[in-house]
Design an enzyme around this catalytic site. Structure first.
Site, PDB file in Angstrom:
ATOM      1  N   ASP A   1       0.830  -1.197   0.000  1.00 33.26           N
ATOM      2  CA  ASP A   1       0.000   0.000   0.000  1.00 33.26           C
ATOM      3  C   ASP A   1       0.874   1.260   0.000  1.00 33.26           C
ATOM      4  O   ASP A   1       2.073   1.218   0.291  1.00 33.26           O
ATOM      5  CB  ASP A   1      -0.904  -0.009   1.231  1.00 33.26           C
TER       6      ASP A   1
ATOM      7  N   GLU B   1       2.645   6.876  -2.620  1.00 33.11           N
ATOM      8  CA  GLU B   1       2.372   8.105  -3.375  1.00 33.11           C
ATOM      9  C   GLU B   1       2.841   9.358  -2.630  1.00 33.11           C
ATOM     10  O   GLU B   1       3.236  10.337  -3.257  1.00 33.11           O
ATOM     11  CB  GLU B   1       0.872   8.268  -3.647  1.00 33.11           C
TER      12      GLU B   1
ATOM     13  N   ASP C   1      -8.945   3.923  -3.101  1.00 26.65           N
ATOM     14  CA  ASP C   1     -10.090   4.150  -2.221  1.00 26.65           C
ATOM     15  C   ASP C   1     -11.271   4.733  -2.983  1.00 26.65           C
ATOM     16  O   ASP C   1     -11.236   5.890  -3.429  1.00 26.65           O
ATOM     17  CB  ASP C   1      -9.699   5.095  -1.088  1.00 26.65           C
TER      18      ASP C   1
END
Length: 776
Positions: free
Chosen positions: A445, A448, A512
């Site tokens: 995950d 970024e 998400d």
């Protein structure tokens, strides 16, 4: 970046230096080197003022022509995009002159005509002009920094102040941009630039190739890729690892403008007779997706994020799924397998998992699952390993030598410096300990929110250029660890961030999203945009991440998710087990899980093609039907490989679902007695337990046995061969049957229509067992 005020004027304070005239041309084995003056040269005195642009027009491989524009040629080589990581280039370059003012470079069926005065470059196929960089299409711009402060390349982004960057460095009064424009022809549509969630055709959009964590409902994206493909037989790969700003007809409506705040800008025009050929050539340059383990195509189930879970919860979920014929192949344990505030500690929370090794071994044996754990490259200062990282110098540092930290995600978190070999070794050692416990793969995950202002990397890389590149190095590091542990063809990560080259380390999911019809459509557009950008696989959170979906949306998303390349049930604050949405939802899920299992000989073969050719599994309709203009805007349906048309339902019960069928006689996959003659728009009410799946005429599908219960099985046994609308007395359709490990093929099946009969003749290589044949 937009430099103009309308079409004729420039914004206040902007000073352009347009490439106007070639004053010198040299040639080598692969291309031309040009010196391009930015003012008219009438005599030697005119050479004394103003910058000169150095332009190289060259071909690195067949059917590809690059243009490299430089203002200052002493750039930093440390951070760059790796080219040809798998396959070497195929050389095919010829030179000629059209006239005294025009040099010609030809590579395959692609030609660049370079006119010296006035300076321009025209790109042609054998039949037409593809695009051109005309007079004043290439330029150096001096831009006042006062109105560029939101550009990531030129400032400490205000969203990171003051927490991440309390002492920002002042900007220079002038920021220099290199800009190049390419014409957009009437009817030309632009696609790609990574996982973008807005309109599928990018015309009219301003896009920054700059990874950000913004969900699926904004103009930000987790996976920004400097590549786009058009419906005019070419793609454009922008060979720049930093922030690239792309104006797709959004500043000048008939041009794509590409700009970087750097001394060098390079792009490649990639020609292809078909869109899939363009992707073959692009992925030859930037890398092709790995072949994934067959077990990854099964159902992934997550604990979800904010939910309460323990070892008992996990066992309850797996048992419930087994009892309802929804077998889970991968169980994902999300963030709270670690103690709160300690992410990442890489240690199981002893309160919920007192003996993780014994527990994981037990559920793996009882339920036949693989185990996936959530990780990221951020280390909280409350993690017991934080001091190790500081002492070892394993984190990204500020320019004053201290560890870069902020509080946005975890208290005082630091970011692992993946350019540091010792840091990579340290991080991988933590993961190796988890593999020893029984973990099989990782959800990588984040990646970024990588700092780029007032920071330094271990190897001296430009922080702005590392911002996107970080995601590739991070995922490669974890992927390679898994490959070393389990072997080639057995590694997989479930990644959120990526950029060019990241397609080599699959799988990637869409981030998400909300639990709405609109978000389901966003997930579809994001997946299709990603797969036209060189990525072979795409997944998403079935049911949506944020919120609790109504049962109807959940069931529609389950159908869509199980006919995506990879299928994961995941949410934020609520579980995604089907009985939470009614027992009918579980029955629907069981139907689609079994269908995906049966399709595995077909799907795994697509994985081999993704690895050998760069062809994605989920394909925008125009990739397969480029000559059907009706497909060029379609972004709510797709092809799964070349043979299956999937039309997810995005409307409530009671409303008609509308989708498009291309030319030919198509057959329903689930109801083979039903056919439809295209081209045709269908409007129909779709039952909640149905999904429109249509088989292309001329297809042969190899299916595994019913009720097989898993995606990884012997694909050579018990095959049902289905033939759809084969041509009478036509050539045999040849289908490869994969072994299911690596790229090996067990044998071939040849199917042809028997003259004067409705039957088909099936020939199978030795070792392949055909249990049944159906033809229609």
């Amino acid at each position: 970046m937009k430099f103009n005020d309308g079409f004729w004027l420039l914004k206040t304070g902007v000073k352009p230096f347009y490439g106007l005239q070639v004053v010198r041309t040299e040639k080598d084995a692969t291309g031309y080197d040009l010196r391009v003056a930015t003012r008219p040269i009438r005599h030697r005195g005119d050479t004394l003022y103003g910058p000169v642009l150095t332009v190289r027009v060259h071909s690195p491989t067949q059917g590809v022509i690059g243009v490299k524009l430089e203002h200052v040629v002493s750039g930093d080589p440390r951070t760059h995009i790796q080219l040809f990581p798998d396959d070497g280039p195929v050389s095919d370059v010829t030179f000629s002159k059209l006239d005294d003012q025009t040099n010609v470079l030809k590579s395959g069926d692609l030609t660049a005509e370079i006119k010296e005065n006035p300076y321009s470059i025209t790109f042609k196929s054998t039949t037409r002009i593809l695009t051109e960089s005309g007079l004043k299409h290439q330029a150096l711009y001096h831009v006042p920094s006062v109105w560029t402060t939101q550009s990531a390349s030129n400032s400490s982004v205000t969203a990171q102040d003051p927490v991440s960057n309390p002492n920002p460095k002042a900007l220079p009064p002038i920021v220099r941009y290199l800009n190049s424009e390419l014409n957009i022809s009437p009817g030309e549509l632009i696609y790609g630039l990574g996982e973008q969630f807005g309109a599928f055709a990018k015309n009219g959009q301003s896009i920054k190739v700059w990874n950000q964590d913004g969900g699926t409902s904004s103009d930000q994206a987790y996976k920004c890729v400097p590549f786009y493909i058009t419906n005019r037989n070419y793609g454009v790969f922008i060979n720049h690892p930093g922030e690239v700003e792309v104006e797709v007809g959004s500043e000048k409506v008939s041009r794509v403008g590409i700009s970087v705040a750097d001394t060098s800008l390079e792009y490649f025009i990639i020609y292809g007779a078909t869109p899939l050929e363009i992707l073959e050539r692009y992925t030859r340059m930037t890398g092709r997706p790995a072949v994934l383990p067959s077990w990854t195509y099964g159902l992934w189930l997550s604990t979800s994020f904010l939910t309460s879970y323990s070892s008992e919860t996990v066992s309850e979920f797996l048992q419930g799924m087994k009892e309802r014929d929804c077998p889970v192949r991968v169980f994902h344990i999300d963030c709270f397998w670690m103690k709160q505030y300690e992410w990442c500690s890489f240690t199981f929370d002893p309160d919920n998992f007192p003996d993780p090794k014994a527990y994981l071994a037990g559920i793996k044996e009882k339920y036949g699952v693989k185990i996936c754990l959530w990780i990221n490259p951020y280390i909280s200062q409350l993690s017991p390993i934080f001091k190790e990282g500081v002492k070892g110098g394993y984190f990204i540092k500020r320019t004053d030598g201290t560890t870069w930290q902020w509080d946005l995600w975890q208290p005082g978190l630091a970011v692992v410096d993946v350019t540091n070999p010792a840091a990579r070794e340290w991080y991988c050692a933590k993961l190796t300990a988890l593999l020893d416990v029984g973990v099989d793969c990782f959800k990588t995950d984040f990646g970024e929110r990588i700092p780029h202002a007032s920071v330094v990397f271990h190897d001296g890389s430009d922080p702005v250029k590392m911002h996107n590149t970080y995601s590739v190095v991070y995922n490669e590091m974890v992927f390679d660890l898994l490959k070393q542990r389990f072997g080639t063809g057995e590694a997989v990560v479930f990644a959120r961030a990526a950029t060019v080259g990241g397609q080599r380390f699959p799988v990637h999911w869409g981030g998400d999203c909300e639990s709405t019809w609109e978000a389901m459509a966003e997930a579809t557009r994001g997946a299709l945009s990603l797969t036209v950008s060189g990525f072979g696989y795409a997944s998403h959170d079935i049911g949506g991440f944020e919120g609790h979906p109504p049962s109807e949306i959940y069931q529609r998303w389950v159908a869509f998710g199980l006919f995506s390349s990879h299928s994961r049930l995941h949410g934020s604050s609520s579980y995604r087990v089907p009985w939470n949405y009614g027992e009918d939802a579980a029955k629907t899920m069981a139907k689609f899980v079994d269908a995906k299992h049966r399709l595995m000989p077909y799907l795994y073969n697509l994985s081999i093609h993704a690895n050998s050719k760069g062809h994605p599994l989920m394909r925008a309709m125009f990739l397969e039907f480029p000559n059907d203009r009706s497909t060029h805007y379609l972004d709510r349906q797709y092809m799964l490989g070349p043979n299956l048309l999937i039309a997810p339902v995005f409307v409530p019960i009671g409303e008609e679902h509308e989708y498009y069928i291309p030319a030919g006689t198509w057959t329903s996959f689930f109801h083979p007695e039903e056919t439809v003659q295209g081209p045709k728009w269908l409007r129909e009410h779709v039952a909640i337990d149905e999904l429109p799946v249509w088989v292309r005429p001329g297809s042969v599908l190899p299916l595994g046995p019913k009720g097989i219960g898993r995606p990884d099985y012997d694909y050579t046994r018990g095959l049902e061969i289905r033939a759809y609308g084969l041509e009478l007395d036509g050539p045999a359709v040849v289908v490869d049957i994969p072994v299911g490990k690596g790229v090996a093929v067990a044998g071939q099946i040849r199917v042809r229509k028997i003259s004067g009969s409705t039957e088909v003749a099936v020939e199978a290589d030795a070792g392949l067992q055909v249990a049944g044949v159906w033809s229609g």
